[in-house]
Design an enzyme around this catalytic site. Structure first.
Site, mmCIF file in Angstrom:
data_model
loop_
_atom_site.group_PDB
_atom_site.id
_atom_site.type_symbol
_atom_site.label_atom_id
_atom_site.label_comp_id
_atom_site.label_asym_id
_atom_site.label_seq_id
_atom_site.Cartn_x
_atom_site.Cartn_y
_atom_site.Cartn_z
ATOM 1 N N ASP A 47 -2.176 -44.419 65.889
ATOM 2 C CA ASP A 47 -2.911 -43.373 66.645
ATOM 3 C C ASP A 47 -3.320 -42.539 65.634
ATOM 4 O O ASP A 47 -2.632 -42.053 64.938
ATOM 5 C CB ASP A 47 -1.753 -42.627 67.403
ATOM 6 C CG ASP A 47 -2.527 -41.553 68.514
ATOM 7 O OD1 ASP A 47 -3.768 -41.546 68.116
ATOM 8 O OD2 ASP A 47 -1.662 -40.993 69.211
ATOM 9 N N SER A 113 -23.071 -41.954 64.579
ATOM 10 C CA SER A 113 -23.834 -42.124 65.964
ATOM 11 C C SER A 113 -25.179 -41.331 65.638
ATOM 12 O O SER A 113 -25.100 -40.112 64.943
ATOM 13 C CB SER A 113 -23.071 -41.558 67.249
ATOM 14 O OG SER A 113 -23.906 -41.680 68.244
ATOM 15 N N TYR A 153 -18.135 -34.869 71.697
ATOM 16 C CA TYR A 153 -18.579 -36.083 71.058
ATOM 17 C C TYR A 153 -20.105 -35.934 69.928
ATOM 18 O O TYR A 153 -19.459 -36.301 69.001
ATOM 19 C CB TYR A 153 -19.049 -37.067 72.024
ATOM 20 C CG TYR A 153 -19.459 -38.400 71.367
ATOM 21 C CD1 TYR A 153 -18.589 -39.367 70.981
ATOM 22 C CD2 TYR A 153 -20.831 -38.778 71.148
ATOM 23 C CE1 TYR A 153 -18.760 -40.581 70.240
ATOM 24 C CE2 TYR A 153 -21.171 -40.148 70.582
ATOM 25 C CZ TYR A 153 -20.200 -41.104 70.303
ATOM 26 O OH TYR A 153 -20.589 -42.185 69.664
ATOM 27 N N LYS A 157 -19.562 -36.366 65.612
ATOM 28 C CA LYS A 157 -20.425 -37.214 64.957
ATOM 29 C C LYS A 157 -21.307 -36.223 63.900
ATOM 30 O O LYS A 157 -21.499 -36.657 62.848
ATOM 31 C CB LYS A 157 -21.363 -37.923 65.788
ATOM 32 C CG LYS A 157 -20.580 -38.946 66.620
ATOM 33 C CD LYS A 157 -19.670 -39.762 65.996
ATOM 34 C CE LYS A 157 -19.042 -40.864 66.825
ATOM 35 N NZ LYS A 157 -18.224 -42.087 65.963
HETATM 36 P P1 NAI Z 1 -14.852 -49.135 72.175
HETATM 37 O O1 NAI Z 1 -14.274 -47.985 73.228
HETATM 38 O O2 NAI Z 1 -15.007 -50.467 72.738
HETATM 39 O O3 NAI Z 1 -13.879 -49.057 70.691
HETATM 40 C C1 NAI Z 1 -13.326 -48.104 70.006
HETATM 41 C C2 NAI Z 1 -12.080 -48.429 69.855
HETATM 42 O O4 NAI Z 1 -11.225 -47.317 69.069
HETATM 43 C C3 NAI Z 1 -10.980 -48.685 70.932
HETATM 44 O O5 NAI Z 1 -10.401 -50.124 70.572
HETATM 45 C C4 NAI Z 1 -9.898 -47.804 71.075
HETATM 46 O O6 NAI Z 1 -8.578 -48.289 71.330
HETATM 47 C C5 NAI Z 1 -10.132 -47.290 69.447
HETATM 48 N N1 NAI Z 1 -9.452 -45.962 69.424
HETATM 49 C C6 NAI Z 1 -9.504 -44.919 70.227
HETATM 50 N N2 NAI Z 1 -8.646 -43.859 70.003
HETATM 51 C C7 NAI Z 1 -8.067 -44.269 68.950
HETATM 52 C C8 NAI Z 1 -6.977 -43.682 68.343
HETATM 53 N N3 NAI Z 1 -6.216 -42.454 68.689
HETATM 54 N N4 NAI Z 1 -6.167 -44.414 67.114
HETATM 55 C C9 NAI Z 1 -6.809 -45.639 66.842
HETATM 56 N N5 NAI Z 1 -7.847 -46.262 67.599
HETATM 57 C C10 NAI Z 1 -8.301 -45.675 68.506
HETATM 58 O O7 NAI Z 1 -16.322 -48.463 71.305
HETATM 59 P P2 NAI Z 1 -17.456 -48.918 70.534
HETATM 60 O O8 NAI Z 1 -18.441 -48.891 71.003
HETATM 61 O O9 NAI Z 1 -16.708 -50.230 69.778
HETATM 62 O O10 NAI Z 1 -17.250 -47.758 69.475
HETATM 63 C C11 NAI Z 1 -17.105 -47.935 68.026
HETATM 64 C C12 NAI Z 1 -17.709 -46.835 67.192
HETATM 65 O O11 NAI Z 1 -18.915 -46.614 67.555
HETATM 66 C C13 NAI Z 1 -17.186 -45.481 67.664
HETATM 67 O O12 NAI Z 1 -16.744 -44.679 66.678
HETATM 68 C C14 NAI Z 1 -18.143 -44.987 68.534
HETATM 69 O O13 NAI Z 1 -18.301 -43.668 68.749
HETATM 70 C C15 NAI Z 1 -19.439 -45.448 67.927
HETATM 71 N N6 NAI Z 1 -20.572 -45.653 68.602
HETATM 72 C C16 NAI Z 1 -20.720 -46.404 69.756
HETATM 73 C C17 NAI Z 1 -21.960 -46.244 70.394
HETATM 74 C C18 NAI Z 1 -22.328 -47.084 71.582
HETATM 75 O O14 NAI Z 1 -23.145 -47.023 72.268
HETATM 76 N N7 NAI Z 1 -21.239 -48.231 71.772
HETATM 77 C C19 NAI Z 1 -23.041 -45.675 70.186
HETATM 78 C C20 NAI Z 1 -22.977 -44.858 68.945
HETATM 79 C C21 NAI Z 1 -21.868 -44.885 68.306
#
Ligand code: NAI
Length: 256
Positions: A47, A113, A153, A157
């Protein structure tokens, strides 16, 4: 082969980046608060939202790593404290703890982001919040600075983009030849996008998508993350790479 430590491996961009890294012959050590589906070869359940959580992850790491990909993130829907903790303070704490294990020429890549591009307009706030050392009591920081939930958020970022530039010039990384860069995705079809829709509204998200024809996919982002991890990016440091289908260009150049 190279060894990459990758957070957020259980979903979306992190899952696809891990898969691609594996296909390219790298060993991935995945970190996530949730178990990945199908299970990655090496996985640490941890975490990033607390100092003790980060310390428990670090205690399980090998002594030598080639790169750290900070992909894990929260959308803001769980409140500002957890969002600042995972997206910035936990990410930074992990990076600082991992730095001594990264080889000379290694890399840190932060998934930021386009939502963080306000860092320059809000520079004084970003400077004071990044100047807080270590992993602070985030709820106290939020109260002290009068921060609102809906700011969580984009603020997280903004801090990450400012810190990426500063870390590139920080002795802990620079003196060991470790580069620090960011990738800034536009809207990407992953589970977090549903949460952005709930927070920002469909109209806002859809107008961004319409500008560039489609939403991104995790597979559109993963190669950029791995490129910045690689030796091919050896002269790229403190940079932000927009991977958004041209969204930012369209906004900056006022192309509708
Ligand atoms: P997602 O929600 O599919 O994946 C995020 C992952 O982070 C999840 O597997 C989650 O369990 C993990 N996570 C959350 N809290 C946590 C914690 N306390 N400790 C360890 N792991 C934790 O979302 P996605 O899209 O794959 O996001 C990845 C990155 O991309 C993020 O930083 C997000 O802000 C960034 N991003 C995503 C965009 C989108 O539209 N999908 C746009 C711009 C940036």
């Amino acid at each position: 082969g190279k060894t990459i430590l990758l957070t957020g491996v259980a979903s979306g961009i992190g899952a696809r980046t891990a898969e691609l890294a594996g296909q390219m012959g790298a060993e991935v050590i995945g970190v996530d608060v949730r178990e990945p589906m199908g299970g990655s070869a090496a996985f640490i359940k941890g975490d990033l939202s607390t100092a003790s959580g980060v310390a428990e992850i670090v205690a399980q790491l090998p002594v030598r790593l080639d790169a750290l990909a900070n992909v894990a993130g929260l959308s803001g829907s769980t409140g500002i404290a957890s969002t600042l903790a995972v997206n910035f303070y936990g990410l930074r704490a992990l990076s600082e703890a991992v730095a001594p294990r990264l080889r000379e020429g290694g890399a840190v890549v932060n998934v930021a982001s386009i939502a963080g591009y306000g860092w320059r307009a809000n520079l004084e706030r970003a400077k004071s919040l990044t100047a807080i050392d270590g992993f602070p009591e985030v709820a106290a920081v939020v109260a002290e600075h009068g921060l609102k939930d809906e700011e969580g958020y984009p603020l997280s970022k903004e801090l990450l983009l400012l810190w990426t530039m500063r870390a590139a010039h920080q002795a802990l990384f620079k003196n060991h030849g470790i580069r620090v860069n960011a990738v800034s995705p536009g809207p990407v079809e992953t589970p977090i996008l549903k949460q952005f829709r709930a927070v920002l509204g469909d109209a806002r998200v859809d107008s961004d998508i319409t500008r560039v024809g489609r939403a991104g996919t995790a597979a559109d982002i993963a190669p950029a993350v791995l490129f910045l991890c690689s030796d091919g990016a050896r002269w790229i440091n403190g940079a932000n790479l927009a991977v958004d289908g041209g969204l930012e260009a369209s906004i900056n150049a006022e192309v509708l």
